[in-house]
Write a protein that holds these residues in place. Structure first.
Motif, PDB file in Angstrom:
ATOM      1  N   LEU A 144       8.401   8.286  -2.552  1.00  0.00           N
ATOM      2  CA  LEU A 144       8.232   8.109  -3.993  1.00  0.00           C
ATOM      3  C   LEU A 144       6.870   8.688  -4.346  1.00  0.00           C
ATOM      4  N   ILE A 145       6.864   9.803  -5.088  1.00  0.00           N
ATOM      5  CA  ILE A 145       5.625  10.533  -5.364  1.00  0.00           C
ATOM      6  C   ILE A 145       5.209  10.291  -6.808  1.00  0.00           C
ATOM      7  N   GLY A 146       3.982   9.785  -6.983  1.00  0.00           N
ATOM      8  CA  GLY A 146       3.479   9.450  -8.309  1.00  0.00           C
ATOM      9  C   GLY A 146       2.323  10.327  -8.733  1.00  0.00           C
ATOM     10  N   GLN A 147       1.630   9.896  -9.762  1.00  0.00           N
ATOM     11  CA  GLN A 147       0.521  10.669 -10.295  1.00  0.00           C
ATOM     12  C   GLN A 147      -0.572  10.837  -9.248  1.00  0.00           C
ATOM     13  N   GLY A 148      -1.203  11.992  -9.289  1.00  0.00           N
ATOM     14  CA  GLY A 148      -2.241  12.301  -8.321  1.00  0.00           C
ATOM     15  C   GLY A 148      -1.704  12.588  -6.937  1.00  0.00           C
ATOM     16  N   ARG A 206       4.332   6.858  -1.902  1.00  0.00           N
ATOM     17  CA  ARG A 206       4.745   5.548  -1.403  1.00  0.00           C
ATOM     18  C   ARG A 206       6.083   5.705  -0.691  1.00  0.00           C
ATOM     19  N   LEU A 207       6.377   4.757   0.179  1.00  0.00           N
ATOM     20  CA  LEU A 207       7.678   4.729   0.830  1.00  0.00           C
ATOM     21  C   LEU A 207       8.521   3.603   0.255  1.00  0.00           C
ATOM     22  N   ASN A 208       9.771   3.894   0.003  1.00  0.00           N
ATOM     23  CA  ASN A 208      10.717   2.912  -0.514  1.00  0.00           C
ATOM     24  C   ASN A 208      11.209   2.050   0.647  1.00  0.00           C
ATOM     25  N   THR A 261       5.807  -4.410  -3.136  1.00  0.00           N
ATOM     26  CA  THR A 261       5.567  -4.327  -1.689  1.00  0.00           C
ATOM     27  C   THR A 261       5.768  -2.926  -1.120  1.00  0.00           C
ATOM     28  N   LEU A 262       5.722  -1.907  -1.964  1.00  0.00           N
ATOM     29  CA  LEU A 262       5.892  -0.546  -1.460  1.00  0.00           C
ATOM     30  C   LEU A 262       4.566  -0.035  -0.896  1.00  0.00           C
ATOM     31  N   PRO A 263       4.546   0.439   0.339  1.00  0.00           N
ATOM     32  CA  PRO A 263       3.299   0.879   0.956  1.00  0.00           C
ATOM     33  C   PRO A 263       2.880   2.274   0.485  1.00  0.00           C
ATOM     34  N   ILE A 264       1.576   2.448   0.318  1.00  0.00           N
ATOM     35  CA  ILE A 264       1.005   3.751  -0.001  1.00  0.00           C
ATOM     36  C   ILE A 264       0.775   4.504   1.300  1.00  0.00           C
TER      37      ILE A 264
END
Length: 429
Positions: free
Chosen positions: A93-97, A101-103, A173-176
């Protein structure tokens, strides 16, 4: 012994790695692996063998010099899975910047908050393509460096955080995993697997991967009398059973069995769980290979005894009100026999008396646990196994604090006591 426990805990971040560690130790001590797809050869007294199922459960046997039908078998059962987070397919899961994260989804009854702000990594198995679609290759993965973290929300955005917060398993609880450059391949998880295993991306068919806390197990306390680690429930009991099997009489009258199941934390109803008939089938095949009959198998079961070893709740000094007033085991007080009126445990007066006598013979203290009547308790694998293999047996375990936390606490003395009791059990006729 305690250093061996710590080494085993560190080598076993997930069920698959625990079974591999067990296999390596057993083979180093003269056990031979059997192929469950091959015909069962007749086993001789003193033979030491083991089988695995799904790469995540293991069953070790030392054959006694008396027939199974006559003496039955002594079996110690435990489980090698613990609450954690499983990685979902298409996990990135790719966000801003470019933050990745992993689902994930929660496996078992984890205390979610204890997983926050810890260095985490990945372990499990990866399934690879071969020329035969029915027989893909399995490779174990153990990333031994910190790789990700589940980060808390700052208290400035949640002033009530210390009053208790309901956590979303999907959102909170999604890890970065890191930060991705716009030019990089977004399939960061597959790329990581390729780098770790030195395989090609197109050969990866699937995976069973989980998070684990990379902080090593350790002892602590004024006299290093306590153990701190993830997965003490139930790898400490797995290790106690292993130590006892290796220390026990190598020429026993009664066959010794160590059964390590998977998926206890999710109900045991899998082919590698205690609800499976796999163990009973293996024992049947052993009896028949010895020239016995199905009646001999039934006699073997009637003459057998099971110790279902799964950790118990130690009395917590900050929460005395949660414990039964007269049956609350303490750290360092020895193995705990567990009782429940709703029959969530296999123990009854007769089987408890057997185990208490074993402890007495071994010079080991013994405690008893019953839930506070207003507090719902858990369950374990003893009764589930007994539904397919109707054994006399007892549910017991060593006392631990913070069960199902990312990091639990146990007693050094209790582990030593438990190995002594288990060794005595294996040595009995």
């Amino acid at each position: 012994m305690i250093q061996r426990l710590i080494d085993f805990l560190n080598a076993s971040p997930v069920n698959f790695l625990a079974v591999q560690a067990l296999s390596d130790i057993l083979e180093a001590n003269g056990f031979q692996k059997l192929d469950p797809t091959s015909a069962m050869a007749e086993l001789q007294p003193g033979d030491q063998v083991y089988v695995t199922k799904n790469d995540s459960s293991l069953y070790a046997f030392r054959i006694g010099n008396k027939p199974l039908a006559e003496n039955g078998f002594h079996v110690i059962c435990a489980h090698c899975d613990s609450p954690t987070f499983r990685i979902k397919p298409n996990a990135e899961l790719i966000g801003q910047g470019g933050i990745v994260r992993l689902n994930t989804e929660v496996y078992g009854g984890a205390i979610l908050s204890t997983w926050f702000d810890r260095p985490l990594s990945l372990a499990g198995r990866v399934i690879l393509r071969t020329d035969n679609p029915m027989q893909p290759e399995t490779r174990l993965l153990h990333v031994k460096r910190p790789l990700m973290q589940i980060s808390n929300l700052a208290i400035h955005f949640n002033r009530q955080v210390n009053d208790g917060v309901k956590l979303s398993k999907q959102k909170d609880t999604l890890p970065i995993m890191g930060m991705l450059d716009p030019t990089e391949d977004p399939e960061v998880l597959l790329n990581l697997i390729c780098d770790e295993l030195e395989v090609e991306k197109q050969d990866i068919l699937d995976f069973d991967l989980y998070l684990y806390d990379t902080t090593p197990a350790c002892t602590f306390g004024l006299h290093n009398e306590l153990i701190s680690s993830g997965r003490l429930d139930d790898l400490s009991m797995v290790h106690a059973g292993l130590e006892a099997l290796l220390a026990a009489n190598h020429d026993p009258e009664t066959t010794q069995v160590l059964a390590i199941f998977d998926n206890e934390e999710t109900g045991s109803q899998t082919k590698q769980g205690a609800g499976s008939p796999f163990l009973s089938h293996i024992i049947q095949r052993m009896v028949l290979a010895q020239g016995g009959t199905m009646d001999d198998y039934y006699r073997a079961v009637e003459n057998a005894f099971m110790v279902s070893a799964d950790n118990a709740h130690a009395w917590h000094p900050n929460y005395n009100e949660k414990f039964d007033p007269s049956n609350h085991p303490v750290l360092g007080g020895g193995p705990v026999i567990k009782f429940n009126a709703a029959q969530k445990y296999a123990s009854d007066a007769a089987s408890a008396a057997v185990f208490a006598s074993i402890c007495e013979k071994a010079g080991v203290p013994c405690q008893r646990f019953v839930n506070h009547s207003d507090v719902a308790g858990g369950s374990t694998l003893g009764n589930i196994l007994a539904s397919s293999l109707p054994l006399r047996g007892v549910d017991m375990g060593n006392p631990v604090l913070a069960m199902h936390s990312a990091r639990e606490t146990a007693s050094v003395d209790d582990h030593i006591y438990c190995v002594g009791a288990f060794t005595q059990f294996f040595n009995l006729r």
